[in-house]
Structures are given as C-alpha cells and as structure tokens.
Motif scaffolding. Sequence first.
Motif, PDB file in Angstrom:
ATOM      1  N   PHE A 211       0.832  -1.205   0.000  1.00  0.00           N
ATOM      2  CA  PHE A 211       0.000   0.000   0.000  1.00  0.00           C
ATOM      3  C   PHE A 211       0.868   1.257   0.000  1.00  0.00           C
ATOM      4  O   PHE A 211       0.684   2.167  -0.825  1.00  0.00           O
ATOM      5  CB  PHE A 211      -0.929  -0.015   1.213  1.00  0.00           C
ATOM      6  CG  PHE A 211      -1.785   1.204   1.354  1.00  0.00           C
ATOM      7  CD1 PHE A 211      -3.001   1.292   0.691  1.00  0.00           C
ATOM      8  CD2 PHE A 211      -1.385   2.265   2.150  1.00  0.00           C
ATOM      9  CE1 PHE A 211      -3.805   2.424   0.815  1.00  0.00           C
ATOM     10  CE2 PHE A 211      -2.176   3.399   2.277  1.00  0.00           C
ATOM     11  CZ  PHE A 211      -3.390   3.485   1.610  1.00  0.00           C
TER      12      PHE A 211
ATOM     13  N   THR B 120      -5.021   6.078  -3.282  1.00  0.00           N
ATOM     14  CA  THR B 120      -4.673   6.997  -2.197  1.00  0.00           C
ATOM     15  C   THR B 120      -3.532   7.913  -2.606  1.00  0.00           C
ATOM     16  O   THR B 120      -3.542   9.116  -2.318  1.00  0.00           O
ATOM     17  CB  THR B 120      -4.295   6.209  -0.939  1.00  0.00           C
ATOM     18  OG1 THR B 120      -5.388   5.366  -0.558  1.00  0.00           O
ATOM     19  CG2 THR B 120      -3.958   7.143   0.212  1.00  0.00           C
TER      20      THR B 120
ATOM     21  N   GLY C 153      -5.448  -5.829  -3.859  1.00  0.00           N
ATOM     22  CA  GLY C 153      -6.399  -4.850  -3.337  1.00  0.00           C
ATOM     23  C   GLY C 153      -5.670  -3.723  -2.624  1.00  0.00           C
ATOM     24  O   GLY C 153      -6.010  -2.543  -2.768  1.00  0.00           O
ATOM     25  N   ALA C 154      -4.623  -4.085  -1.864  1.00  0.00           N
ATOM     26  CA  ALA C 154      -3.803  -3.069  -1.193  1.00  0.00           C
ATOM     27  C   ALA C 154      -3.071  -2.205  -2.213  1.00  0.00           C
ATOM     28  O   ALA C 154      -2.926  -0.991  -2.039  1.00  0.00           O
ATOM     29  CB  ALA C 154      -2.809  -3.750  -0.255  1.00  0.00           C
TER      30      ALA C 154
ATOM     31  N   LEU D 230      -9.982  -2.498  -3.513  1.00  0.00           N
ATOM     32  CA  LEU D 230     -10.142  -2.570  -2.060  1.00  0.00           C
ATOM     33  C   LEU D 230     -11.373  -3.374  -1.666  1.00  0.00           C
ATOM     34  O   LEU D 230     -11.353  -4.155  -0.713  1.00  0.00           O
ATOM     35  CB  LEU D 230     -10.250  -1.151  -1.484  1.00  0.00           C
ATOM     36  CG  LEU D 230      -8.944  -0.376  -1.302  1.00  0.00           C
ATOM     37  CD1 LEU D 230      -9.234   1.066  -0.917  1.00  0.00           C
ATOM     38  CD2 LEU D 230      -8.073  -1.042  -0.239  1.00  0.00           C
TER      39      LEU D 230
ATOM     40  N   SER E 151      -9.823   0.897 -13.023  1.00  0.00           N
ATOM     41  CA  SER E 151      -9.220   0.220 -11.876  1.00  0.00           C
ATOM     42  C   SER E 151      -9.690  -1.230 -11.805  1.00  0.00           C
ATOM     43  O   SER E 151      -8.895  -2.142 -11.541  1.00  0.00           O
ATOM     44  CB  SER E 151      -9.600   0.956 -10.586  1.00  0.00           C
ATOM     45  OG  SER E 151      -9.196   0.240  -9.442  1.00  0.00           O
TER      46      SER E 151
ATOM     47  N   GLY F 262      -9.154   2.512  -7.603  1.00  0.00           N
ATOM     48  CA  GLY F 262      -8.695   1.682  -6.502  1.00  0.00           C
ATOM     49  C   GLY F 262      -9.807   1.164  -5.615  1.00  0.00           C
ATOM     50  O   GLY F 262      -9.614   0.179  -4.898  1.00  0.00           O
ATOM     51  N   ILE F 263     -10.974   1.816  -5.660  1.00  0.00           N
ATOM     52  CA  ILE F 263     -12.087   1.348  -4.830  1.00  0.00           C
ATOM     53  C   ILE F 263     -12.480  -0.092  -5.171  1.00  0.00           C
ATOM     54  O   ILE F 263     -12.678  -0.913  -4.265  1.00  0.00           O
ATOM     55  CB  ILE F 263     -13.286   2.309  -4.949  1.00  0.00           C
ATOM     56  CG1 ILE F 263     -12.964   3.637  -4.248  1.00  0.00           C
ATOM     57  CG2 ILE F 263     -14.544   1.687  -4.350  1.00  0.00           C
ATOM     58  CD1 ILE F 263     -14.053   4.682  -4.373  1.00  0.00           C
TER      59      ILE F 263
ATOM     60  N   GLY G 268      -5.571   0.138  -3.639  1.00  0.00           N
ATOM     61  CA  GLY G 268      -5.856   1.181  -2.659  1.00  0.00           C
ATOM     62  C   GLY G 268      -4.720   2.182  -2.548  1.00  0.00           C
ATOM     63  O   GLY G 268      -4.942   3.391  -2.422  1.00  0.00           O
TER      64      GLY G 268
END
Length: 405
Positions: A29, A158, A150-151, A271, A321, A267-268, A154
Amino acid sequence: MTVLQEVAPPSVGFATERRMLALICSAAFLVFVQTFMVAPLIPRLSTVFASPIGWVALAVPAYVVPQGIATLWGGPISDRFGRRGVILVSLLLFAVLTAVTASAERVGEFIVWRVVTGVSAAGIVPIGLTLIGDVVPFERRGHAVGWLFGAIAGGTATGAAAGALLEQLVGWQSLFLGVATLCALLAVAAVAGQALPLLPRPVAGSRRAVMRGYLNLLSQPRARRTYGYVMLNAILISGVFTWLGVYLHDRFGLDGVGIGLVLLGYGIPGLVFGPLIGRLADRYGRARIIPLGVALTGLCALLLALPLPLNGARVAIVLLSLGFDLTHPSLAAITTDLQGGRGQAVALMAFSLFTGFGLGSLLFQLAMVLGFAGALMLFGVVAWVAAAAAVFLFREERPRKTAGR
C-alpha cells in the motif's frame, strides 16, 4: 538444464500467515502510494522546478523502469539470503530514500532520487508476493494475492488522491516525508511483531545458474504468454492512468483538489472486491477473468476518448481500476506456479510489470501527437485486440481437480 530448486517450507500456521499478509499488504500500500502520488503532481512540479511538463513526467518511468530491472536480481538475492531479510532491508532503504527525495530542488535531482528509490522498492512487493507463494497453497493463493493487489489498488488511489488533494495544504515535500515515516514505522513493527516467517532458503546457484533459471522460465509457453500479458496490461493501464491528472486538468479545467477527488475513485474496486475476485479465480479459473479485465481496460480508454461529462469520466476511471483488478492478480498468481525457482519467476513478473508501467507512460506521451482522444482510442483498440487473443491464449487456466501443486 540446471535450475534453482524450491525447498518445501514447513507449515507456518494460520495466525502467522495472517500477520505476514497484513505486513506485506501494508508495505505494498505504502509503496504504491509513493509510486502514484507523483502523477497528479506533474503540473505542480513543473511550476516548482520551472521545467517543462514533459521533463517532469519522466519521473514516472525513471522510478518504475529501474525498479523493474532491479527485480531481476531481487528474486535470486532472496533465494540466497532469505525473503524476510530482503523485504526488511528494502523497506528501510525505501523509507530513507523517499525522505531524501523531499530535498530535491531541481528536476534533475528529483529524477535521480526517483531512480534509486525505485531500485530500493524492488525488494518489497515482488519478494512479498514470492513469500506468499512460498507459504500459501495454490488452491487458495488467489484469495491471498487478491488481498495484496487490493492493497496495491488502494495505494494507487490513495497516492493519486493525496498527491492532488494534500499538496496544496502541506506541500509536496511533506507527502514524501509522511510516506517515509510510515514505512520506517512499519519496518520496526515487522521486526518487533515477527510478522514475516523465517523459512528454509531455496538452493541458490551461481550467476550462470541464475541466467539458466531465467532462460528455463522463458522456455515455457505458459510463462511467455503470462509475462507478455503482464507487460502489455501494465502498458495499457499505466499509459492511461499516468496522464489522467493532465487529462482532467485540460479537459475539465480541474485544479488539484478536483483532480484528487476524481482519482480517489480509482482503486475502490480493488479494495472492495480484490479478495472476492481472487476467490472466484481460485474456484472458476482464470481463463475468462483475464480476457474480461483486458477488454474492460480497453472499454474505459475508449469511453474517456468520448466527450463524456465529468461524472461519466469518474465512472470510466473506476472501471479502469476494475480492469486491472481482474487481470494482474490472476496473472501474478500464475507466475507463482511456474516450473523453476519461485523467486526468479516472480522477479521476472515484476520486471515485466514495472517495465510496462514505465513504457506505458512514455508510449502514451508519444501517442499524444494524436491528441488525448486519439491516444486513448489507440490504447483502447490495442486492449480489445489483446483481450480477443487472451481468450485463446489463457483457455487452459482453469481450476484444478485436485488440491496442491
């Protein structure tokens, strides 16, 4: 032909496996926050360094291409010295060099620090994925890899949002210092909590044996098509994503805050759905998931080429994404199952990924002679052709009837 051989690790226990996965996902992440917070900063850094946007944009490939090259030795080094040590040392170096990047006063200095930071990052995510391959059985590895990517998704979202939203409040230097501090704290927590298991080391060979190992991997048709699609997928995703900040600024006149709010949607899906996508890949295979993801990437590029309203662009970016979430975790899981040394197999995958990220940024920049719409249409058409080919190329990636490798 001599290749590196794997040593079967002992069972580490479910609790240790969960701690390990949490540490690796946290590190991934932060690495991807730092990687992608630069993209939306390109217009701002162009002003700060009094340099053309084209020069500042080179900071993206200057980071990911050396990272990709360095991974070719990161895997063999982890075979020789162990995964845990390589991950921890790399994480500490990454923290230090990320902090030093904040001292850059000219674009040349900034790019140099991006190069060496990219090299340090080569021992974090790829070796973390290798460790997952060492510990987690293949029949449920997709779920674990889903958490990891997923990280990554995210972190990408972010980083892009933080770069655009927070730079105006705290300055770009504070963004780098903040990531560096969190990485250092994570390394300390990893040592104190013994989050990374100490496994028996694979039997490492000489440099000649390492080269033979890579040649052995590339001699396998399954490996060649997987690595080829890792690079192609990275080119398509990165080419579009890296330039989204400039696209949103030019197309809709958004400032940094507006760009950050739009990119926050990227990225949603990873996650929220990353582990689920991984579990579906374990249960139903990757034969359909990979082509679907590549096709979705192409669709998003074509949609962005249209005169969409801002809300339409937001939806396309979220779906872009999801295209990555459908493809790369599945491709990465395949690499952990190739015949040969797992450290080298994952290293070659990471090389393909990060080289693709760098090439994607450069190729999209070259395609900009066609304008944003033309470049996006070109990338979208290439993705659809690749998706059609993937239906045939990955048709055998179906669930296994028996557990284990």
